[in-house]
Design an enzyme around this catalytic site. Structure first.
Site, short mmCIF file in Angstrom:
data_model
loop_
_atom_site.label_atom_id
_atom_site.label_comp_id
_atom_site.label_asym_id
_atom_site.label_seq_id
_atom_site.Cartn_x
_atom_site.Cartn_y
_atom_site.Cartn_z
N SER A 6 81.65 -1.07 -31.93
CA SER A 6 81.09 0.56 -31.55
C SER A 6 80.79 0.56 -30.20
CB SER A 6 79.49 0.11 -32.33
OG SER A 6 79.11 1.79 -32.00
N HIS A 21 83.62 2.94 -33.75
CA HIS A 21 82.82 4.32 -33.95
C HIS A 21 83.29 5.12 -32.54
CE1 HIS A 21 79.56 1.92 -36.30
NE2 HIS A 21 80.49 2.35 -37.24
N ASP A 26 75.77 -1.54 -38.24
CA ASP A 26 76.75 -1.45 -39.06
C ASP A 26 77.69 -2.68 -38.96
OD1 ASP A 26 78.50 -0.22 -40.73
OD2 ASP A 26 79.66 0.96 -39.56
#
Lengths: 274, 191
Positions: B14, B41, B134
């Site tokens: 991310s 992401h 996540d």
């Protein structure tokens, strides 16, 4: 790889749903359906998928609740604004030449796409001569679509999308705010038929000029995708239009040659001459 | 056509992920024998430029994952923005527009859990830099299925939350520098 117990259980539950209720998820893409079933299992506090199957087989009231998990779809009004812009600027000029129109929103879920389309058609002066079919396999979703009520906090995104799509009016012209909810104008659905229809098991029911089916077929396996695309092909009039999701494609389909790419970057196809 | 590979590398990243992946993916040789699936992401926007950015710098083919595409060894697949990426047991990629998980779509957990199902012990899962949780559950699923779990050293990561959460969720995870992760991947054999 030998099948794990859980995968056997999932296969059996899908078979049970089909035999008992005629809901056929057996050819849905398995990885996603598995995620959803495991979510349902944990939501209903079941010790196993088999326990979930036992419950749904013997308790019909469990069915709609499980369907909520298996068919859950989160959409937005005017999702992918450029898709609606392409419809407005490139597809509707062709549709305008027809005295009456039929448009099918296949897999309409809670109706976001239907109302988007109805607003687009009204802005372009085509709503009164258009009959919309909004279909889904989930009766609860159809009820929600028919109601046309959305939480107010989603409207900011809807409004932004509508503007980006080239909207010629203000989205607020089409709903009234009511205790934190936006209630869409029922004149938008004067000419809408809401109907239970399955792309998996049901047949052609009318001849359409436009079919929009976005982010539905990604949940199908290849064979089922072929069936759905074949159904669309047979439901479209000569030179009819088909719009699919931004990450969907007819490229891998057996029926690919029946369509030409009309707006490739928006996944809008047109049926070729037979 | 040959059978799809029975193994894969999955990577989740991310905040700071582009830089971390640039330290990792270009070091893989053109004959790297495993497919690589990546969830990074990025802001939900359709104009996805990731594949092009990495394609220019990698010896491997890099592309955006397409629904129902069969995975090939030596190809890097990026999840498209705003869709989850999953892998089926038959080696086909699948996309989904199910709701975001932990505010993320694509979700690292979704990819890793489906890959753990599909590949079991013939899977390497890697969590890199990121500022959310996540991937923690996903990495634990990779390890539980017998796969190899690697985590970028949080102390050296641009954002440490994600690798830290993954390490906490997954006791079996090895904590390595980016260089060591690259070395590990380069040591992977065709069999």
């Amino acid at each position: 790889m030998p099948h794990r117990t859980e995968d056997i259980e999932i296969g059996l539950l899908l078979e049970a749903l089909y035999q008992r209720y005629h809901y056929d998820f057996r050819h849905y893409a398995r990885a996603s359906i598995k995620r959803r079933l495991l979510q349902a299992r944990s939501h209903f506090n079941m010790s196993s998928v088999t326990a979930l199957q036992e419950r749904v087989l013997h308790d019909p009231e469990m069915l709609p609740r499980l369907l909520g998990f298996l068919t859950v779809q989160v959409s937005e009004m005017f999702r992918d604004p450029s898709y609606f812009r392409a419809l407005r600027e490139q597809v509707l000029p062709h549709l305008r030449t027809y005295p009456s129109l039929k448009v099918w929103i296949a897999g309409c879920s809670a109706g976001e796409e239907l109302y988007s389309m109805a607003i687009l058609f009204r802005e372009e002066g085509l709503l009164d001569r258009t009959l919309f079919y909004a279909t889904d396999i989930n009766p609860e979703a159809l009820k929600a679509a028919e109601a046309g009520i959305y939480p107010m906090d989603r409207l900011r995104k809807f409004t932004e999308n509508h503007q980006k799509s080239g909207g010629k009016s203000s989205l607020s012209d089409y709903y009234t705010a009511d205790y934190g909810r936006a209630v869409f104008d029922k004149s938008l659905r004067n000419n809408v038929v809401f109907s239970d229809h399955s792309l998996v098991t049901d047949a052609v029911f009318a001849e359409m000029q436009l079919i929009s089916c976005r982010n539905v077929m990604i949940y199908f396996d290849r064979g089922l995708q072929d069936r759905a695309v074949g159904l669309f092909k047979d439901s479209l009039t000569r030179h009819g239009f088909l719009g699919v999701g931004s990450k969907e494609s007819l490229r891998f389909s057996r029926h690919a040659s029946a369509f030409s790419e009309f707006v490739p970057e928006e996944k809008i196809y047109r049926k070729r001459e037979p | 056509m040959s059978a799809p590979p029975d193994r894969a590398v999955v990577i989740g990243a991310s905040a700071g992920g582009v830089q971390a992946l640039l330290a990792l993916l270009p070091s893989l040789p053109a004959d790297f024998p495993w497919p690589v699936l990546v969830v990074l992401h990025v802001p939900a926007d359709r104009s996805n430029v990731l594949a092009g950015l990495f394609e220019a710098k990698c010896s491997l083919e890099v592309k955006e994952a397409e629904d129902k595409e069969t995975v090939r060894p030596g190809v890097v697949y990026f999840a498209p923005s705003d869709y989850h990426l999953l892998i089926e047991e038959n080696g086909d990629l699948a996309l989904s527009s199910d709701e975001a998980i932990n505010y993320s779509r694509p979700s690292i957990d979704v990819l890793f859990e489906s890959a753990a199902d599909a590949y079991g012990e013939r899977l390497v899962g890697i969590i890199l830099t990121g500022a959310n949780n996540d991937g923690a559950a996903g990495l634990a699923a990779v390890a539980a299925a017998g796969g190899v779990a690697l985590v970028q050293d949080p102390a050296a990561a641009y954002a440490r939350t994600m690798p830290q959460a993954a390490r906490q969720a997954c006791n079996a995870a090895l904590v390595l520098s980016l260089e060591r992760i690259a070395d590990y991947l380069k040591g992977l054999k065709a069999e």
